[in-house]
Write a protein that holds these residues in place. Structure first.
Motif, mmCIF file in Angstrom:
data_model
loop_
_atom_site.group_PDB
_atom_site.id
_atom_site.type_symbol
_atom_site.label_atom_id
_atom_site.label_comp_id
_atom_site.label_asym_id
_atom_site.label_seq_id
_atom_site.Cartn_x
_atom_site.Cartn_y
_atom_site.Cartn_z
ATOM 1 N N THR A 1 -8.677 -0.402 1.230
ATOM 2 C CA THR A 1 -8.760 -1.861 1.298
ATOM 3 C C THR A 1 -9.374 -2.256 2.646
ATOM 4 O O THR A 1 -9.524 -1.417 3.541
ATOM 5 C CB THR A 1 -7.372 -2.519 1.182
ATOM 6 O OG1 THR A 1 -6.582 -2.119 2.308
ATOM 7 C CG2 THR A 1 -6.676 -2.145 -0.130
ATOM 8 N N GLU B 1 -5.716 0.972 -2.558
ATOM 9 C CA GLU B 1 -5.363 0.659 -3.937
ATOM 10 C C GLU B 1 -5.443 1.964 -4.716
ATOM 11 O O GLU B 1 -6.359 2.757 -4.483
ATOM 12 C CB GLU B 1 -6.329 -0.367 -4.526
ATOM 13 C CG GLU B 1 -6.267 -1.703 -3.835
ATOM 14 C CD GLU B 1 -7.326 -2.675 -4.323
ATOM 15 O OE1 GLU B 1 -8.286 -2.245 -5.015
ATOM 16 O OE2 GLU B 1 -7.200 -3.858 -3.993
ATOM 17 N N ARG C 1 -7.940 -4.005 4.888
ATOM 18 C CA ARG C 1 -6.894 -3.761 5.887
ATOM 19 C C ARG C 1 -6.819 -2.271 6.229
ATOM 20 O O ARG C 1 -6.663 -1.895 7.399
ATOM 21 C CB ARG C 1 -5.548 -4.260 5.372
ATOM 22 C CG ARG C 1 -4.450 -4.129 6.400
ATOM 23 C CD ARG C 1 -3.177 -4.797 5.944
ATOM 24 N NE ARG C 1 -2.205 -4.759 7.025
ATOM 25 C CZ ARG C 1 -0.934 -4.477 6.853
ATOM 26 N NH1 ARG C 1 -0.448 -4.256 5.651
ATOM 27 N NH2 ARG C 1 -0.110 -4.453 7.892
ATOM 28 N N GLY D 1 -0.408 -1.767 1.575
ATOM 29 C CA GLY D 1 -1.604 -2.579 1.396
ATOM 30 C C GLY D 1 -2.858 -1.997 2.030
ATOM 31 O O GLY D 1 -3.840 -2.704 2.239
#
Length: 99
Positions: free
Chosen positions: A77, A63, A79, A60
């Motif tokens: 992202t 992308e 995160r 995560g």
């Protein structure tokens, strides 16, 4: 012993990938990442850059979009940005030094 050393190199390389994305506006592709990461880790090829991008996507942190079978577009992202800056920790990615 070799597995532990490999794990350290893998984690450092993934952090380097995240930091490069963070410092370059948050997006890139695995061809550019391959060349950039190679400045820090001599033995990096496109397959390694693609594998790292897929690993980071599964966590995560980025992308990905497949542009060709051997080329991925990669976008950081929120995160992933936090991990790159040392604000969040993820197993398998080194933590940045404080310098």
């Amino acid at each position: 012993m070799r597995d532990k050393v490999k794990a350290v190199f893998d984690a450092d390389r993934r952090l380097t990938t995240l930091r490069l994305l963070d410092e370059s506006g948050g997006a890139g592709n695995t061809a550019t990442l391959e060349k950039s990461v190679r400045l820090f880790f001599a033995q990096v090829d496109r397959a390694t850059a693609n594998a790292d991008a897929r690993w980071l996507a599964a966590a995560g942190l980025v992308e990905t979009t497949e542009l060709r079978p051997d080329l991925l577009s990669v976008r950081l992202t929120d995160r992933g940005e936090r991990v790159a800056r040392g604000l969040e920790r993820v197993d398998g990615v080194s933590r940045p030094s404080r310098d």
